[in-house]
Every structure is written in C-alpha cells, then in structure tokens.
Scaffold this motif. Structure first.
Motif, PDB file in Angstrom:
ATOM      1  N   ARG A 174       0.824  -1.216   0.000  1.00  0.00           N
ATOM      2  CA  ARG A 174       0.000   0.000   0.000  1.00  0.00           C
ATOM      3  C   ARG A 174       0.853   1.258   0.000  1.00  0.00           C
ATOM      4  O   ARG A 174       0.490   2.256  -0.635  1.00  0.00           O
ATOM      5  CB  ARG A 174      -0.933  -0.014   1.219  1.00  0.00           C
ATOM      6  CG  ARG A 174      -1.785   1.225   1.361  1.00  0.00           C
ATOM      7  CD  ARG A 174      -2.756   1.373   0.197  1.00  0.00           C
ATOM      8  NE  ARG A 174      -3.573   2.567   0.333  1.00  0.00           N
ATOM      9  CZ  ARG A 174      -3.188   3.790  -0.018  1.00  0.00           C
ATOM     10  NH1 ARG A 174      -1.974   3.993  -0.518  1.00  0.00           N
ATOM     11  NH2 ARG A 174      -4.009   4.808   0.145  1.00  0.00           N
ATOM     12  N   ARG A 175       1.975   1.246   0.688  1.00  0.00           N
ATOM     13  CA  ARG A 175       2.789   2.453   0.808  1.00  0.00           C
ATOM     14  C   ARG A 175       3.887   2.547  -0.255  1.00  0.00           C
ATOM     15  O   ARG A 175       4.750   3.410  -0.166  1.00  0.00           O
ATOM     16  CB  ARG A 175       3.391   2.541   2.215  1.00  0.00           C
ATOM     17  CG  ARG A 175       2.328   2.784   3.287  1.00  0.00           C
ATOM     18  CD  ARG A 175       2.925   3.109   4.630  1.00  0.00           C
ATOM     19  NE  ARG A 175       1.888   3.514   5.576  1.00  0.00           N
ATOM     20  CZ  ARG A 175       1.608   2.877   6.703  1.00  0.00           C
ATOM     21  NH1 ARG A 175       2.290   1.780   7.030  1.00  0.00           N
ATOM     22  NH2 ARG A 175       0.657   3.315   7.503  1.00  0.00           N
ATOM     23  N   VAL A 176       3.839   1.669  -1.233  1.00  0.00           N
ATOM     24  CA  VAL A 176       4.750   1.776  -2.379  1.00  0.00           C
ATOM     25  C   VAL A 176       4.118   2.705  -3.408  1.00  0.00           C
ATOM     26  O   VAL A 176       2.964   2.504  -3.809  1.00  0.00           O
ATOM     27  CB  VAL A 176       5.010   0.392  -3.010  1.00  0.00           C
ATOM     28  CG1 VAL A 176       5.730   0.534  -4.345  1.00  0.00           C
ATOM     29  CG2 VAL A 176       5.833  -0.476  -2.061  1.00  0.00           C
ATOM     30  N   GLU A 177       4.850   3.737  -3.809  1.00  0.00           N
ATOM     31  CA  GLU A 177       4.342   4.648  -4.842  1.00  0.00           C
ATOM     32  C   GLU A 177       4.181   3.892  -6.159  1.00  0.00           C
ATOM     33  O   GLU A 177       5.106   3.208  -6.619  1.00  0.00           O
ATOM     34  CB  GLU A 177       5.309   5.815  -5.039  1.00  0.00           C
ATOM     35  CG  GLU A 177       5.435   6.739  -3.839  1.00  0.00           C
ATOM     36  CD  GLU A 177       4.217   7.627  -3.670  1.00  0.00           C
ATOM     37  OE1 GLU A 177       3.428   7.754  -4.637  1.00  0.00           O
ATOM     38  OE2 GLU A 177       4.035   8.178  -2.570  1.00  0.00           O
ATOM     39  N   LYS A 178       3.004   4.024  -6.787  1.00  0.00           N
ATOM     40  CA  LYS A 178       2.771   3.318  -8.049  1.00  0.00           C
ATOM     41  C   LYS A 178       3.757   3.729  -9.132  1.00  0.00           C
ATOM     42  O   LYS A 178       4.094   2.931 -10.012  1.00  0.00           O
ATOM     43  CB  LYS A 178       1.334   3.561  -8.516  1.00  0.00           C
ATOM     44  CG  LYS A 178       0.287   2.902  -7.628  1.00  0.00           C
ATOM     45  CD  LYS A 178      -1.117   3.109  -8.166  1.00  0.00           C
ATOM     46  CE  LYS A 178      -2.142   2.419  -7.276  1.00  0.00           C
ATOM     47  NZ  LYS A 178      -3.530   2.606  -7.778  1.00  0.00           N
ATOM     48  N   PRO A 222      15.493 -22.959   5.190  1.00  0.00           N
ATOM     49  CA  PRO A 222      15.495 -21.612   4.596  1.00  0.00           C
ATOM     50  C   PRO A 222      14.442 -20.700   5.212  1.00  0.00           C
ATOM     51  O   PRO A 222      13.522 -21.151   5.901  1.00  0.00           O
ATOM     52  CB  PRO A 222      15.202 -21.880   3.119  1.00  0.00           C
ATOM     53  CG  PRO A 222      14.530 -23.212   3.097  1.00  0.00           C
ATOM     54  CD  PRO A 222      15.103 -23.996   4.232  1.00  0.00           C
ATOM     55  N   VAL A 223      14.602 -19.406   4.927  1.00  0.00           N
ATOM     56  CA  VAL A 223      13.711 -18.378   5.455  1.00  0.00           C
ATOM     57  C   VAL A 223      13.119 -17.586   4.292  1.00  0.00           C
ATOM     58  O   VAL A 223      13.821 -17.278   3.319  1.00  0.00           O
ATOM     59  CB  VAL A 223      14.477 -17.407   6.383  1.00  0.00           C
ATOM     60  CG1 VAL A 223      13.606 -16.225   6.784  1.00  0.00           C
ATOM     61  CG2 VAL A 223      14.978 -18.133   7.615  1.00  0.00           C
ATOM     62  N   VAL A 224      11.849 -17.279   4.390  1.00  0.00           N
ATOM     63  CA  VAL A 224      11.231 -16.264   3.530  1.00  0.00           C
ATOM     64  C   VAL A 224      11.111 -15.009   4.388  1.00  0.00           C
ATOM     65  O   VAL A 224      10.403 -15.008   5.402  1.00  0.00           O
ATOM     66  CB  VAL A 224       9.858 -16.704   3.005  1.00  0.00           C
ATOM     67  CG1 VAL A 224       9.203 -15.565   2.214  1.00  0.00           C
ATOM     68  CG2 VAL A 224       9.988 -17.945   2.134  1.00  0.00           C
ATOM     69  N   LEU A 225      11.821 -13.959   4.005  1.00  0.00           N
ATOM     70  CA  LEU A 225      11.905 -12.736   4.806  1.00  0.00           C
ATOM     71  C   LEU A 225      11.245 -11.585   4.058  1.00  0.00           C
ATOM     72  O   LEU A 225      11.727 -11.168   3.002  1.00  0.00           O
ATOM     73  CB  LEU A 225      13.372 -12.397   5.094  1.00  0.00           C
ATOM     74  CG  LEU A 225      13.648 -11.066   5.792  1.00  0.00           C
ATOM     75  CD1 LEU A 225      13.034 -11.046   7.191  1.00  0.00           C
ATOM     76  CD2 LEU A 225      15.153 -10.803   5.855  1.00  0.00           C
ATOM     77  N   ALA A 226      10.145 -11.070   4.587  1.00  0.00           N
ATOM     78  CA  ALA A 226       9.444  -9.937   3.979  1.00  0.00           C
ATOM     79  C   ALA A 226       9.861  -8.645   4.678  1.00  0.00           C
ATOM     80  O   ALA A 226       9.849  -8.567   5.909  1.00  0.00           O
ATOM     81  CB  ALA A 226       7.934 -10.125   4.075  1.00  0.00           C
ATOM     82  N   ILE A 227      10.238  -7.665   3.869  1.00  0.00           N
ATOM     83  CA  ILE A 227      10.697  -6.366   4.383  1.00  0.00           C
ATOM     84  C   ILE A 227       9.842  -5.286   3.742  1.00  0.00           C
ATOM     85  O   ILE A 227       9.751  -5.198   2.515  1.00  0.00           O
ATOM     86  CB  ILE A 227      12.190  -6.143   4.050  1.00  0.00           C
ATOM     87  CG1 ILE A 227      13.042  -7.306   4.579  1.00  0.00           C
ATOM     88  CG2 ILE A 227      12.665  -4.810   4.617  1.00  0.00           C
ATOM     89  CD1 ILE A 227      14.485  -7.261   4.117  1.00  0.00           C
ATOM     90  N   GLY A 228       9.229  -4.452   4.563  1.00  0.00           N
ATOM     91  CA  GLY A 228       8.309  -3.450   4.055  1.00  0.00           C
ATOM     92  C   GLY A 228       8.983  -2.156   3.644  1.00  0.00           C
ATOM     93  O   GLY A 228      10.206  -2.017   3.713  1.00  0.00           O
ATOM     94  N   PRO A 229       8.184  -1.194   3.218  1.00  0.00           N
ATOM     95  CA  PRO A 229       8.714   0.135   2.902  1.00  0.00           C
ATOM     96  C   PRO A 229       9.058   0.877   4.191  1.00  0.00           C
ATOM     97  O   PRO A 229       8.811   0.384   5.301  1.00  0.00           O
ATOM     98  CB  PRO A 229       7.543   0.802   2.172  1.00  0.00           C
ATOM     99  CG  PRO A 229       6.327   0.130   2.735  1.00  0.00           C
ATOM    100  CD  PRO A 229       6.740  -1.282   3.036  1.00  0.00           C
ATOM    101  N   GLU A 230       9.644   2.066   4.062  1.00  0.00           N
ATOM    102  CA  GLU A 230      10.079   2.795   5.254  1.00  0.00           C
ATOM    103  C   GLU A 230       8.926   3.114   6.197  1.00  0.00           C
ATOM    104  O   GLU A 230       9.103   3.191   7.406  1.00  0.00           O
ATOM    105  CB  GLU A 230      10.808   4.068   4.833  1.00  0.00           C
ATOM    106  CG  GLU A 230      12.162   3.774   4.213  1.00  0.00           C
ATOM    107  CD  GLU A 230      12.870   5.025   3.750  1.00  0.00           C
ATOM    108  OE1 GLU A 230      12.559   6.117   4.261  1.00  0.00           O
ATOM    109  OE2 GLU A 230      13.740   4.904   2.883  1.00  0.00           O
ATOM    110  N   GLY A 231       7.731   3.277   5.654  1.00  0.00           N
ATOM    111  CA  GLY A 231       6.570   3.531   6.502  1.00  0.00           C
ATOM    112  C   GLY A 231       5.984   2.272   7.094  1.00  0.00           C
ATOM    113  O   GLY A 231       5.016   2.332   7.858  1.00  0.00           O
ATOM    114  N   GLY A 232       6.546   1.113   6.751  1.00  0.00           N
ATOM    115  CA  GLY A 232       6.055  -0.152   7.259  1.00  0.00           C
ATOM    116  C   GLY A 232       4.861  -0.667   6.465  1.00  0.00           C
ATOM    117  O   GLY A 232       4.339  -0.014   5.561  1.00  0.00           O
ATOM    118  N   PHE A 233       4.443  -1.863   6.796  1.00  0.00           N
ATOM    119  CA  PHE A 233       3.243  -2.442   6.196  1.00  0.00           C
ATOM    120  C   PHE A 233       2.004  -1.836   6.855  1.00  0.00           C
ATOM    121  O   PHE A 233       2.038  -1.422   8.009  1.00  0.00           O
ATOM    122  CB  PHE A 233       3.218  -3.962   6.413  1.00  0.00           C
ATOM    123  CG  PHE A 233       4.349  -4.705   5.751  1.00  0.00           C
ATOM    124  CD1 PHE A 233       4.413  -4.812   4.375  1.00  0.00           C
ATOM    125  CD2 PHE A 233       5.340  -5.310   6.520  1.00  0.00           C
ATOM    126  CE1 PHE A 233       5.449  -5.511   3.759  1.00  0.00           C
ATOM    127  CE2 PHE A 233       6.369  -6.014   5.916  1.00  0.00           C
ATOM    128  CZ  PHE A 233       6.438  -6.113   4.535  1.00  0.00           C
TER     129      PHE A 233
END
Length: 239
Positions: free
Chosen positions: A111-115, A191-202
């Motif tokens: 959501r916080r990723v600029e289109k 193994p790990v699946v690691l999700a990292i959000g934008p600076e504003g978070g998810f």
C-alpha cells in the motif's frame, strides 16, 4: 570490482575477452592493470578462478585463463520479499543483497509503495542485472540472483506465498512487533522467507495477511531504518 565477472560468451577456449566499457575503465583506472598481471575472474553462473592479462587497450582486454576452480561462496538460505523501494534505494539494496549471498528476490507492491516506482527504468532486466553484477563483483561470486516482480499484493500472499513457505520459515519485519529478529542462524538451517516493508512499514491489512499465511513478525528495535539499512541489518543478524 574484486572480480572480473564476464558473460559465458566471453570465453573462447583458454581466452577471455572483455569489451564492456565499464569493465575496461575499471581495469585501467582502479586495478591499474597491465599485461602480465593476474586477476580474479569468473563467468556468470559459472566457474571462478584467475586469468593473466595479455593485452589491454581502449577497445578490449584479452586474458588467458590460469585456472577456474576457486570455490564460490555458499548462498544464504533466504528468499527476500522486498516492498519495492524508490529507484535509488532499489539499486543499492539489490547490490547489497547480491553481495551478501541472497539468490531469490521478490519485489512486491504494498500500500505504501508509490505506483510510479513500477515505471522506473531501474526495473528493466538489463538494469536489474547490472546492479546484481556489481554486488557479485564486490563479494567475488558468480551466481546471479533471480528477481521476480509482484505488482499485486493479495494474489502474491494468497496464491504464491504458501508455496514458498512449504519448506521455509516465514518472517516479516515490521516496527512494533513483539519478537526481535532471530540471531545467528546456521547456513544449513531450513530456509527463510523474509518480507521487508517500505520505510513507513506495512499497513494493518498487510500485517494480518502475513500472519494468516503463518509468518512471524519481527523487529530490529525502536529505530525506523532506511530500506537499504534494514536489508543489510536483517540479513546480517539472521545469518
């Protein structure tokens, strides 16, 4: 450039030919290379070793292979799912992930990723490969990571993420989560699946979607970090 990393097509018999202007400039200005010098070389997704420089001019460099049997660093057992950052941070994040040994990368819309970020020239295949190669040249590795673009959050989480988690632990980094990022996983651990959000978070919906997929939330403390810093910090702490 600690490694002269070349396409497989650069090799003909025992010789390697370099024609890329960036590499030629680096050989001249940084390595101060001259005929007779021995340098670390590698072929993309192939072997790595050393080669002797035979000739260097403005158009090309010619090497003779000495050996191609140097061990390649072990990859990290992690698939990074990264909310697409702004183009400048994307470039640095790709280079850092490649240098640290990440081989599976998914760039995800949240959501916080600029289109507008999805229209960036940095997402062109040649641009992505360029930044990955810079990371591999830094760390002396030849295996290119795979980058997948996921422009829709819900289909990824509901349809594709479950398959990734069948044999992996799922973690998502988000400020304010209860558990600190795990420390010092062995390279032979699952193994790990690691999700990292934008600076504003998810956003809350995304956090709950990850939880519903059986992923655990983790944090790096109370400070909000830039994406490129968070990527390096999380991978360094995990492994």
């Amino acid at each position: 450039m600690n490694l002269v990393l070349l396409p497989a097509s650069s090799q003909i018999g025992a010789q390697l030919t370099v024609t890329d202007p960036r590499r030629l400039k680096h050989l001249k200005e940084v390595h101060k290379a001259a005929p007779g010098h021995s340098l670390s070389v590698g072929l993309e997704n192939g072997p790595m070793g050393r080669a002797r420089l035979d000739a260097l001019d403005d158009e090309s460099a010619i090497f003779t292979i000495e050996h191609l049997d140097t061990p390649i660093p072990a990859p990290l057992p992690v698939h990074v799912v990264l909310a697409l950052p702004r183009p400048r941070m994307l470039a640095r994040s790709l280079e850092n992930m490649a240098a640290l040994g990440v081989k599976q990368i998914t760039l995800l819309h949240t959501r916080r990723v600029e289109k507008s970020y999805w229209q960036s020239p940095e997402l062109a295949p040649d641009k992505l490969t360029h930044h990955l190669i810079l990371g591999l040249e830094q760390c002396k590795d030849t295996r290119l990571p795979t980058v997948t673009l996921e422009k829709r959050f819900k289909p990824f989480v509901e349809d594709r993420l479950p398959g990734l988690l069948e044999s992996a632990q799922g973690l998502f980094a988000h400020p304010g989560e209860t558990y600190a990022c795990p420390h010092g996983r062995a390279l032979d651990a699952p193994p790990v699946v690691l999700a990292i959000g934008p600076e504003g978070g998810f956003i809350d919906y995304e956090v709950e979607a990850f939880r519903a997929a059986d992923m655990q939330g983790i944090h790096l403390g109370s400070r909000i970090l830039r994406v490129e810093t968070a990527v390096v910090s999380l991978l360094s702490r995990l492994f």
